[in-house]
Design a protein around this motif. Structure first.
Motif: not given
Length: 141
Positions: A58, A95, A97-99, A101-102, A122
């Motif tokens: 994780s 990543n 796509k997933d990271d 925004k944060t 990326e």
């Protein structure tokens, strides 16, 4: 900080994973090598949990962002520069796509007063099990 000619190394930032300095000064510019979120003197990566074989179980991109920004700050300050003297930042994410925004939200917090040029790309992977790395340029007073 040790200095050989124009090579700059921080005593606080994580050790490079290859034969390269943390930074190099050329004129009034400071070029930083890629900086990740690892902690100096350990193999610990904030926000990353690995299994016994070194595979990522994780990860927390927010923790990695805060750590990599701190490492950049260490190198800048130990090299005679500062956060507000950054002029260009290239960000590598594994990543998008997933990271993104944060990362983008945290980036905005750190750079609200100084807004260097920025490129975010990326990539497939990095040499250690991290999700973000920064390549920076700054001025030196």
């Amino acid at each position: 900080m040790s200095e050989t000619k124009d090579i700059r190394n921080s005593s606080k930032a994580p050790e490079p994973v290859g034969l390269y300095p943390h930074a190099r000064k050329v004129g009034n510019l400071l070029f930083l090598s890629g900086v990740g979120p690892r902690e100096r003197g350990t193999k610990k990566i904030p926000g990353v949990e690995l299994d016994d074989e070194g595979n990522i179980i994780s990860y927390d991109i927010a923790a990695q962002c805060h750590s990599v920004f701190q490492n950049v700050r260490y190198i800048l300050e130990d090299s005679g520069s500062s956060w507000d003297q950054l002029v260009d930042v290239t960000v590598f994410l594994t990543n998008m796509k997933d990271d993104f925004k944060t990362y983008n939200k945290i980036y905005a917090e750190y750079f609200k007063d100084n807004q260097p040029c920025r490129t975010t790309v990326e990539i497939n992977c990095l040499p250690t099990p991290i999700g973000i790395e920064l390549k920076c340029m700054a001025t030196v007073k």
